[in-house]
Motif scaffolding. Sequence first.
Motif, PDB file in Angstrom:
ATOM      1  N   PRO A  97       0.795  -1.253  -0.086  1.00 37.44           N
ATOM      2  CA  PRO A  97       0.033  -0.091  -0.029  1.00 37.44           C
ATOM      3  C   PRO A  97       0.897   1.426   0.048  1.00 37.44           C
ATOM      4  CG  PRO A  97       0.187  -0.933   2.093  1.00 37.44           C
ATOM      5  CD  PRO A  97       0.705  -2.089   1.228  1.00 37.44           C
ATOM      6  N   ASP A  98       0.376   2.461  -0.643  1.00 40.46           N
ATOM      7  CA  ASP A  98       1.116   3.471  -0.616  1.00 40.46           C
ATOM      8  C   ASP A  98       0.896   3.999   1.021  1.00 40.46           C
ATOM      9  OD1 ASP A  98       1.519   3.850  -3.309  1.00 40.46           O
ATOM     10  OD2 ASP A  98      -0.505   4.845  -3.796  1.00 40.46           O
ATOM     11  N   GLY A  99       2.002   4.774   1.410  1.00 43.37           N
ATOM     12  CA  GLY A  99       1.806   5.517   2.370  1.00 43.37           C
ATOM     13  C   GLY A  99       3.282   5.894   3.017  1.00 43.37           C
ATOM     14  N   VAL A 100       3.427   6.808   3.927  1.00 44.77           N
ATOM     15  CA  VAL A 100       4.711   7.554   4.157  1.00 44.77           C
ATOM     16  C   VAL A 100       5.433   6.930   5.277  1.00 44.77           C
ATOM     17  CG1 VAL A 100       5.652   9.679   5.158  1.00 44.77           C
ATOM     18  CG2 VAL A 100       3.600   9.695   3.627  1.00 44.77           C
ATOM     19  N   ASP A 101       4.793   6.294   6.490  1.00 43.89           N
ATOM     20  CA  ASP A 101       5.217   5.734   7.594  1.00 43.89           C
ATOM     21  C   ASP A 101       4.290   4.758   8.322  1.00 43.89           C
ATOM     22  OD1 ASP A 101       3.342   7.218   8.935  1.00 43.89           O
ATOM     23  OD2 ASP A 101       4.555   9.027   9.435  1.00 43.89           O
ATOM     24  N   GLU A 102       4.642   4.294   9.308  1.00 41.92           N
ATOM     25  CA  GLU A 102       4.194   3.083  10.020  1.00 41.92           C
ATOM     26  C   GLU A 102       2.648   3.265  10.313  1.00 41.92           C
ATOM     27  OE1 GLU A 102       5.327   4.480  14.610  1.00 41.92           O
ATOM     28  OE2 GLU A 102       6.331   2.574  13.525  1.00 41.92           O
ATOM     29  N   THR A 103       2.151   4.666  10.379  1.00 43.68           N
ATOM     30  CA  THR A 103       0.779   4.877  10.239  1.00 43.68           C
ATOM     31  C   THR A 103      -0.014   4.569   9.330  1.00 43.68           C
ATOM     32  OG1 THR A 103       1.012   7.116   9.699  1.00 43.68           O
ATOM     33  CG2 THR A 103       1.202   6.950  11.897  1.00 43.68           C
ATOM     34  N   ASP A 104       0.671   4.237   8.134  1.00 46.10           N
ATOM     35  CA  ASP A 104      -0.206   4.014   6.941  1.00 46.10           C
ATOM     36  C   ASP A 104      -0.150   2.611   6.736  1.00 46.10           C
ATOM     37  OD1 ASP A 104      -0.923   6.449   6.332  1.00 46.10           O
ATOM     38  OD2 ASP A 104       1.130   6.888   5.676  1.00 46.10           O
ATOM     39  N   ASN A 105       0.627   1.659   7.527  1.00 44.27           N
ATOM     40  CA  ASN A 105       0.495   0.073   7.484  1.00 44.27           C
ATOM     41  C   ASN A 105      -0.746  -0.234   7.641  1.00 44.27           C
ATOM     42  OD1 ASN A 105       3.277   0.361   7.044  1.00 44.27           O
ATOM     43  ND2 ASN A 105       3.887  -0.114   9.251  1.00 44.27           N
ATOM     44  N   VAL A 106      -0.810  -1.458   7.062  1.00 43.22           N
ATOM     45  CA  VAL A 106      -2.477  -2.199   6.967  1.00 43.22           C
ATOM     46  C   VAL A 106      -2.365  -3.255   8.098  1.00 43.22           C
ATOM     47  CG1 VAL A 106      -4.013  -3.512   5.555  1.00 43.22           C
ATOM     48  CG2 VAL A 106      -2.863  -1.514   4.748  1.00 43.22           C
ATOM     49  N   VAL A 107      -3.168  -3.602   8.943  1.00 44.01           N
ATOM     50  CA  VAL A 107      -3.206  -4.559   9.755  1.00 44.01           C
ATOM     51  C   VAL A 107      -4.008  -5.727   9.052  1.00 44.01           C
ATOM     52  CG1 VAL A 107      -4.465  -5.655  11.778  1.00 44.01           C
ATOM     53  CG2 VAL A 107      -3.054  -3.429  11.873  1.00 44.01           C
ATOM     54  N   GLN A 108      -3.472  -6.878   8.814  1.00 48.10           N
ATOM     55  CA  GLN A 108      -4.266  -8.054   8.077  1.00 48.10           C
ATOM     56  C   GLN A 108      -5.036  -9.078   8.878  1.00 48.10           C
ATOM     57  OE1 GLN A 108      -1.168  -9.470   5.327  1.00 48.10           O
ATOM     58  NE2 GLN A 108      -2.332  -8.090   3.768  1.00 48.10           N
ATOM     59  N   HIS A 109      -4.135  -9.170  10.100  1.00 44.48           N
ATOM     60  CA  HIS A 109      -4.710 -10.299  10.841  1.00 44.48           C
ATOM     61  C   HIS A 109      -4.358 -10.010  12.426  1.00 44.48           C
ATOM     62  CE1 HIS A 109      -6.003 -14.243  12.208  1.00 44.48           C
ATOM     63  NE2 HIS A 109      -4.742 -14.422  12.890  1.00 44.48           N
ATOM     64  N   VAL A 110      -5.496 -10.379  13.303  1.00 45.51           N
ATOM     65  CA  VAL A 110      -4.966 -10.190  15.026  1.00 45.51           C
ATOM     66  C   VAL A 110      -5.286 -11.766  15.390  1.00 45.51           C
ATOM     67  CG1 VAL A 110      -5.599  -9.152  16.960  1.00 45.51           C
ATOM     68  CG2 VAL A 110      -5.630  -7.819  15.032  1.00 45.51           C
ATOM     69  N   GLN A 111      -4.416 -12.281  16.073  1.00 45.86           N
ATOM     70  CA  GLN A 111      -4.329 -13.383  17.026  1.00 45.86           C
ATOM     71  C   GLN A 111      -4.577 -13.393  18.205  1.00 45.86           C
ATOM     72  OE1 GLN A 111      -4.772 -16.182  15.307  1.00 45.86           O
ATOM     73  NE2 GLN A 111      -4.859 -17.577  17.250  1.00 45.86           N
ATOM     74  N   GLY A 112      -5.633 -13.678  18.758  1.00 50.58           N
ATOM     75  CA  GLY A 112      -5.695 -13.666  20.284  1.00 50.58           C
ATOM     76  C   GLY A 112      -6.439 -12.111  20.875  1.00 50.58           C
ATOM     77  N   SER A 113      -6.757 -12.080  22.035  1.00 55.05           N
ATOM     78  CA  SER A 113      -7.611 -10.883  22.486  1.00 55.05           C
ATOM     79  C   SER A 113      -6.743 -10.545  24.025  1.00 55.05           C
ATOM     80  CB  SER A 113      -8.835 -11.271  22.693  1.00 55.05           C
ATOM     81  OG  SER A 113      -9.055 -12.375  23.624  1.00 55.05           O
ATOM     82  N   ALA A 144       4.445   1.571   1.639  1.00 51.58           N
ATOM     83  CA  ALA A 144       5.882   1.893   0.860  1.00 51.58           C
ATOM     84  C   ALA A 144       6.682   2.775   1.437  1.00 51.58           C
ATOM     85  CB  ALA A 144       5.299   2.863  -0.406  1.00 51.58           C
ATOM     86  N   GLY A 145       6.357   3.866   2.452  1.00 53.95           N
ATOM     87  CA  GLY A 145       7.220   4.387   3.185  1.00 53.95           C
ATOM     88  C   GLY A 145       7.869   3.724   4.383  1.00 53.95           C
ATOM     89  N   ASP A 146       7.448   2.763   4.612  1.00 50.66           N
ATOM     90  CA  ASP A 146       7.808   1.785   5.868  1.00 50.66           C
ATOM     91  C   ASP A 146       8.564   0.863   5.426  1.00 50.66           C
ATOM     92  OD1 ASP A 146       8.242   2.017   8.685  1.00 50.66           O
ATOM     93  OD2 ASP A 146       6.677   0.738   9.110  1.00 50.66           O
ATOM     94  N   THR A 147       8.534   0.090   4.104  1.00 45.07           N
ATOM     95  CA  THR A 147       9.182  -0.960   3.652  1.00 45.07           C
ATOM     96  C   THR A 147      10.705  -0.762   3.639  1.00 45.07           C
ATOM     97  OG1 THR A 147       7.291  -1.677   2.441  1.00 45.07           O
ATOM     98  CG2 THR A 147       9.347  -2.501   1.932  1.00 45.07           C
ATOM     99  N   GLY A 148      11.701  -1.728   4.113  1.00 42.60           N
ATOM    100  CA  GLY A 148      12.898  -1.679   4.086  1.00 42.60           C
ATOM    101  C   GLY A 148      13.576  -1.554   2.843  1.00 42.60           C
ATOM    102  N   PHE A 149      14.801  -0.956   2.886  1.00 45.49           N
ATOM    103  CA  PHE A 149      15.709  -0.836   1.530  1.00 45.49           C
ATOM    104  C   PHE A 149      15.572  -1.911   0.660  1.00 45.49           C
ATOM    105  CE2 PHE A 149      19.621  -0.919  -0.671  1.00 45.49           C
ATOM    106  CZ  PHE A 149      19.752   0.277  -1.039  1.00 45.49           C
ATOM    107  N   GLY A 150      15.890  -3.204   1.182  1.00 45.39           N
ATOM    108  CA  GLY A 150      16.077  -4.533   0.462  1.00 45.39           C
ATOM    109  C   GLY A 150      14.868  -5.009   0.080  1.00 45.39           C
ATOM    110  N   ALA A 151      13.721  -4.829   0.615  1.00 49.04           N
ATOM    111  CA  ALA A 151      12.555  -5.577   0.631  1.00 49.04           C
ATOM    112  C   ALA A 151      11.571  -5.043  -0.470  1.00 49.04           C
ATOM    113  CB  ALA A 151      11.940  -5.579   2.039  1.00 49.04           C
ATOM    114  N   ALA A 152      11.147  -6.071  -1.286  1.00 52.34           N
ATOM    115  CA  ALA A 152       9.911  -5.800  -2.168  1.00 52.34           C
ATOM    116  C   ALA A 152       8.695  -5.615  -1.454  1.00 52.34           C
ATOM    117  CB  ALA A 152       9.950  -6.923  -3.444  1.00 52.34           C
TER     118      ALA A 152
END
Length: 424
Positions: A112-128, A321-329
Amino acid sequence: MHDIRVIRANPAAFDAALSRRGLPPIAAEVLRLDEQRVEAVRITQAAQTTRNELSRQIGAAMKAGDSATAERLKAEVKAALDAAAAATPDVHEAARDALLATLPNLLDGQVPDGVDETDNVVQHVQGSQPNRDFTPRQHFELGEALGMDFATAAKLAGARFTVLRGPLARLERALGQWMLDLHVEQHGYTECAVPLLVNDDSMYGTGQLPKFKEDLFGTTDGRWLIPTAEVPLTNFVRGEILAEASLPLRLTALSPCFRSEAGSAGRDTRGMLRQHQFAKVELVSITHPEASAAEHERMTACAEQVLTRLGLVWRRVLLCAGDTGFGAARTYDLEVWLPGQQAWREISSCSNCRDFQARRMEARFRPAEAKALEVPHTLNGSGVAVGRALIAVLETHQQEDGSVILPEVLRPYMGGIEVLRPAA
């Protein structure tokens, strides 16, 4: 490292891909340096052709006694060779590759597009998050009564180090050993013991050099303390030609990791969340390009198993995009809920680097049904960070009296101890 043929074929698309990371257009400069290299190669090859052709003419002129013609031809040969020497194609190639080495990997289309960790997308939550009738404490508040010693560590080494004593030292060892056994016996990884010091080529191959030099600890003899076992494990295949049948190659190691935390001044200064030295179980896969996406899901699931079996509350996050590391796709972060902090904190990061690292390392494989060599894909992930797992176990399984109930999977590694209790 990027494939220059891809940039030549569609420079606009290359610039557009890097723009997702906030970078300005760079393809024109890369191609300018590449064209200088191509022209230098042309001049060098032309000089060789000229020398070969004129050498025959010089021989004929000398045989005919025409010294004037022979001297004129020798001068032409010298001029061509001088031009070739001045062309220096290797210098132009080095300049082009030096620029390419500073450019990050191209992102997967699903990032996903985005600048920093606030734009990351939560895909799954395990436990409560459990309801408690007491206010949970942070790990350093619990740990000091269990054997977590920051004062001695500061005396020995300074800030961002921790001494663990007694049951906590054993718990750290138990966590690492259990994770290794899980990944080897149930997940099919090969355990490795790796050097903790590596050379420039190894750091370059996985992308730590030249861009992240300030984040590393170097020695006076030109070596580097590893920031993660990803570096030596991935570099196993540097300069190698692998058989297709050997893929996927799945490796794991438990090692100390060393990071200067140059960009983290003032962050997480209390406790042992962000240390200069910490232990981590690393997962690395070398795969066929067609299998790397599935391998990424598999690797992430292996790390998730660690958190589930420890009884932790965790979630999978797709980095923007903005939070993905240098070497990672494409990268998944696994974050664990820390009740004492009342916050989600990263405990594992699993990345598909595709052919980015393999090109830097000049790693290749030979397909069974083809003569042409291909470039494998590399993946790496934390399986998981031992210190952060210890923190999560303490905060998640703490009791009101400061004791900690140990997850069942760790008890055989703890000599049957079921509960850690504060010193009287």
